[in-house]
Design an enzyme around this catalytic site. Structure first.
Site, PDB file in Angstrom:
ATOM      1  N   LYS A  24      34.944  27.886  34.801  1.00 47.28           N
ATOM      2  CA  LYS A  24      35.631  26.955  35.703  1.00 47.28           C
ATOM      3  C   LYS A  24      34.652  26.088  36.481  1.00 47.28           C
ATOM      4  O   LYS A  24      34.825  24.873  36.564  1.00 47.28           O
ATOM      5  CB  LYS A  24      36.516  27.709  36.702  1.00 47.28           C
ATOM      6  CG  LYS A  24      37.670  28.451  36.102  1.00 47.28           C
ATOM      7  CD  LYS A  24      38.508  29.147  37.158  1.00 47.28           C
ATOM      8  CE  LYS A  24      37.743  30.086  38.051  1.00 47.28           C
ATOM      9  NZ  LYS A  24      37.220  31.289  37.416  1.00 47.28           N
TER      10      LYS A  24
ATOM     11  N   ARG B  82      45.542  31.098  43.868  1.00 47.00           N
ATOM     12  CA  ARG B  82      45.531  32.283  43.010  1.00 47.00           C
ATOM     13  C   ARG B  82      46.792  33.118  43.150  1.00 47.00           C
ATOM     14  O   ARG B  82      46.980  34.067  42.406  1.00 47.00           O
ATOM     15  CB  ARG B  82      44.316  33.153  43.338  1.00 47.00           C
ATOM     16  CG  ARG B  82      43.037  32.577  42.798  1.00 47.00           C
ATOM     17  CD  ARG B  82      41.904  33.542  42.989  1.00 47.00           C
ATOM     18  NE  ARG B  82      40.759  33.130  42.197  1.00 47.00           N
ATOM     19  CZ  ARG B  82      39.519  33.448  42.486  1.00 47.00           C
ATOM     20  NH1 ARG B  82      39.254  34.186  43.531  1.00 47.00           N
ATOM     21  NH2 ARG B  82      38.537  33.042  41.718  1.00 47.00           N
TER      22      ARG B  82
ATOM     23  N   ARG C 266      25.207  36.866  33.668  1.00 46.73           N
ATOM     24  CA  ARG C 266      25.001  36.016  34.847  1.00 46.73           C
ATOM     25  C   ARG C 266      24.473  36.841  36.014  1.00 46.73           C
ATOM     26  O   ARG C 266      23.611  36.384  36.771  1.00 46.73           O
ATOM     27  CB  ARG C 266      26.310  35.321  35.230  1.00 46.73           C
ATOM     28  CG  ARG C 266      26.160  34.400  36.435  1.00 46.73           C
ATOM     29  CD  ARG C 266      27.411  33.608  36.695  1.00 46.73           C
ATOM     30  NE  ARG C 266      28.411  34.427  37.364  1.00 46.73           N
ATOM     31  CZ  ARG C 266      29.619  33.995  37.687  1.00 46.73           C
ATOM     32  NH1 ARG C 266      29.997  32.770  37.375  1.00 46.73           N
ATOM     33  NH2 ARG C 266      30.470  34.781  38.308  1.00 46.73           N
TER      34      ARG C 266
ATOM     35  N   ARG D 281      23.606  38.272  41.598  1.00 47.03           N
ATOM     36  CA  ARG D 281      24.829  38.291  42.417  1.00 47.03           C
ATOM     37  C   ARG D 281      25.301  39.724  42.616  1.00 47.03           C
ATOM     38  O   ARG D 281      25.569  40.442  41.660  1.00 47.03           O
ATOM     39  CB  ARG D 281      25.935  37.470  41.755  1.00 47.03           C
ATOM     40  CG  ARG D 281      25.757  35.993  42.000  1.00 47.03           C
ATOM     41  CD  ARG D 281      26.835  35.157  41.391  1.00 47.03           C
ATOM     42  NE  ARG D 281      28.177  35.557  41.790  1.00 47.03           N
ATOM     43  CZ  ARG D 281      29.253  34.850  41.511  1.00 47.03           C
ATOM     44  NH1 ARG D 281      29.148  33.718  40.864  1.00 47.03           N
ATOM     45  NH2 ARG D 281      30.435  35.269  41.886  1.00 47.03           N
TER      46      ARG D 281
ATOM     47  N   ARG E 251      38.070  42.527  39.074  1.00 41.03           N
ATOM     48  CA  ARG E 251      38.408  41.117  39.301  1.00 41.03           C
ATOM     49  C   ARG E 251      39.276  40.567  38.172  1.00 41.03           C
ATOM     50  O   ARG E 251      40.210  39.794  38.419  1.00 41.03           O
ATOM     51  CB  ARG E 251      37.128  40.278  39.443  1.00 41.03           C
ATOM     52  CG  ARG E 251      36.422  40.509  40.768  1.00 41.03           C
ATOM     53  CD  ARG E 251      35.034  39.902  40.818  1.00 41.03           C
ATOM     54  NE  ARG E 251      35.014  38.482  40.538  1.00 41.03           N
ATOM     55  CZ  ARG E 251      33.952  37.838  40.053  1.00 41.03           C
ATOM     56  NH1 ARG E 251      32.838  38.484  39.771  1.00 41.03           N
ATOM     57  NH2 ARG E 251      34.005  36.543  39.840  1.00 41.03           N
TER      58      ARG E 251
END
Length: 192
Positions: free
Chosen positions: A14, A89, A128, A134, A145
């Site tokens: 996204k 969302r 990632r 992260r 998630r």
């Protein structure tokens, strides 16, 4: 067509596609994820609250998210249009966004949904996480998630599909190919 959403599961691309759409169409891309991370990094009161949820892989509550989005959509750079990434969302957020837009006699023009296989997304997000460090990207949190995305976002997708403004785009493949599919989908939506 200038008021758009891009939705899709975590890791579906996204953010990357939002940047590319923004560049090509000259609209501002607004990512709630970036807003959250900036607030967390700046240790703002909203950021501290948001971090608790983000670290567990939970969505930040509507009370926090809605305020950030409302404030952002009131800034002058969105007058020529916007692309929201990561919002709404939930159906409650859809209703809140509708209210914000209605006050300005506006509505959404298109909702792009990037689709991708969950296992591919887990693989992408773990990669990632290694690259970026992260803290909110480990396998358990990623799967949580994804589960939340499916549970909460299906109703949002259905709502926009009912309105006839939802366009699904395959988010798997080389970035340029996905961008081509996204731009074709926007063009088709404009022509409809």
């Amino acid at each position: 067509m200038t008021r758009m959403l891009i939705i899709g599961p975590p890791g579906s691309g996204k953010g990357t596609q939002a940047e590319r759409i923004s560049e090509r169409l000259g609209v501002v891309a607004i990512s709630t994820g970036d807003i959250f991370r900036a607030n967390v990094k700046g240790e703002t009161p909203l950021g501290i609250e948001a971090k608790k949820y983000m670290d567990n892989g939970d969505f930040v509550p509507d009370s926090v998210t809605n305020k950030m989005v409302r404030d952002r959509l009131s800034e002058s750079d969105v007058e020529s249009g916007f692309l929201l990434d990561g919002y709404p969302r939930t159906t409650a957020q859809v209703d809140y966004l509708d209210e914000i837009l209605a006050k300005n006699e506006e509505k959404l023009d298109v909702v792009l949904q990037l689709t991708a296989d969950d296992e591919e997304l887990v693989h992408r997000l773990l990669g990632r996480a290694k690259e970026t460090g992260r803290s909110d990207d480990n396998e358990a949190v990623i799967r949580h998630r994804l589960d939340l995305y499916h549970e909460q976002t299906e109703a949002v997708v259905a709502k926009y599909a009912e309105r006839g403004i939802l366009t699904q785009v395959d988010g798997i493949g080389p970035i340029d190919e996905v961008t081509d599919r996204v731009m074709q989908a926007i063009k088709a939506a404009q022509a409809a």
